[in-house]
Motif scaffolding. Structure first.
Motif, PDB file in Angstrom:
ATOM      1  N   HIS A   1      39.371 -52.973  -8.884  1.00 27.30           N
ATOM      2  CA  HIS A   1      39.580 -54.239  -8.182  1.00 27.30           C
ATOM      3  C   HIS A   1      38.978 -55.431  -8.919  1.00 27.30           C
ATOM      4  O   HIS A   1      39.170 -56.586  -8.506  1.00 27.30           O
ATOM      5  CB  HIS A   1      39.027 -54.153  -6.761  1.00 27.30           C
TER       6      HIS A   1
ATOM      7  N   ASP B   1      49.243 -56.962  -3.484  1.00 26.96           N
ATOM      8  CA  ASP B   1      47.800 -57.134  -3.421  1.00 26.96           C
ATOM      9  C   ASP B   1      47.398 -58.597  -3.333  1.00 26.96           C
ATOM     10  O   ASP B   1      46.367 -58.927  -2.727  1.00 26.96           O
ATOM     11  CB  ASP B   1      47.138 -56.465  -4.630  1.00 26.96           C
TER      12      ASP B   1
ATOM     13  N   TYR C   1      44.915 -59.310  -0.441  1.00 31.93           N
ATOM     14  CA  TYR C   1      43.529 -59.693  -0.731  1.00 31.93           C
ATOM     15  C   TYR C   1      43.342 -61.195  -0.949  1.00 31.93           C
ATOM     16  O   TYR C   1      42.208 -61.672  -1.024  1.00 31.93           O
ATOM     17  CB  TYR C   1      43.030 -58.956  -1.984  1.00 31.93           C
TER      18      TYR C   1
END
Length: 311
Positions: A195, A229, A233
């Protein structure tokens, strides 16, 4: 000496990036790609591996299809992340070279037995079904492997498919438990590292500017892959998980981490697939894996882009 590797994978755009990095690196000798069901079903993952090899001009590398479902569970896939094909983002094609007739598990066993001891490293980019099956059918190969380097799990970061579990481990936790109990030297690339490796707009622009076929294809794949993502996020880009496995083999100095005990949750439906990492060494259980904890993300992307430019 070139390190001999088998890439066990479920492509997936980030798997494709890992394959490209390996093929572009003269330090590595890719013996074969073994496909497993995961991000998409097996028929698609084995086809995708052949497509990536052809994009890279390496149709000489064999592809073996392996297990089409987890050891004891129904298959969970991730088309919501990778798209229907697993490689959404580019125009796909039927590769010229067919997959091999043999089974991936047989290839893994036969190759490890036929090579000198500690000559082969397994690079696991997807669920660990093929590798666990090989270890169960042929326990002797555990003592002959150099190492298994895998992308999977998480500890402080939590999960990405459930609050507790990372996708690769969640899909087949029983297989993961077998691998982590095998005694083989293990290196684990968890979400806590991956990440931090984000496909930012600037990094993708650098990649696309390389201009060769693999770079343009990868930039197209990442433009699709990162959208999930980014929305999830709120980041500039998405995590490029699987190439960290190959980067570890090439540049371990990019990483920090520590030896830990790692156990896999297989019973609880609430935390199925969780990797219980004893980072602070509070249990007294012996370490069974090197767990990466941090990465030089800029150094990683410098390596990745420079190597893809060689293809």
């Amino acid at each position: 000496m070139r390190r001999k590797i088998i890439i066990d994978t479920d492509p997936g755009q980030d798997d494709a990036a890992a394959i490209m990095l390996a093929l572009a690196s003269p330090e590595l000798h890719v013996l074969a790609i073994t496909a497993v069901a995961g991000n998409v079903p097996l028929a698609r993952t084995s086809l995708n591996a052949s497509i990536v090899l052809e994009i890279c001009g390496r149709p000489d590398i064999p592809v073996y299809a392996g297990c089409e479902r987890p050891l004891r569970r129904q298959l969970v896939t991730a088309e919501h992340v990778h798209g229907k094909t697993g490689l959404d983002g580019i125009e796909l094609f039927e590769p010229a070279v067919a997959r091999q007739a043999g089974h991936a598990v047989d290839f893994i066993i036969d190759t490890i037995r036929s090579e000198p001891e500690a000559a082969v490293t397994l690079c696991a980019l997807g669920p660990l079904t093929n590798i666990a099956t090989a270890l169960e059918f042929a326990p002797d190969i555990a003592g002959r492997l150099a190492e298994i380097v895998l992308m999977g799990g998480g500890y402080f970061e939590g999960g990405n498919i459930t609050p507790a579990a990372e996708f690769n481990i969640f899909v087949d936790p029983e297989a993961a438990a077998i691998v982590f109990a095998s005694g083989v030297k293990l290196t684990m690339m968890p979400l806590d590292v991956t990440h931090k490796v984000l496909t930012t707009a600037a990094r993708c622009a650098r990649l696309r500017s390389v201009g060769n076929r693999p770079a343009i294809a990868m930039a197209g794949m990442l433009a699709f892959f990162e959208r999930f993502d980014e929305e999830k996020y709120g980041t500039d880009g998405g995590p490029l998980h699987d190439p960290t496995v190959i980067a570890w083999l090439l540049r371990p100095d990019l990483f920090t981490g520590r030896q830990c005990n790692v156990e896999i949750e297989t019973v609880s439906e609430l935390t199925r697939g969780a990797t219980v990492v004893d980072w602070w060494r509070v249990t007294g259980r012996p370490a069974n894996a090197f767990v990466a904890g941090d990465i030089d993300a800029d150094g990683f992307f410098d390596l990745f882009i420079e190597r893809v430019a060689r293809l």
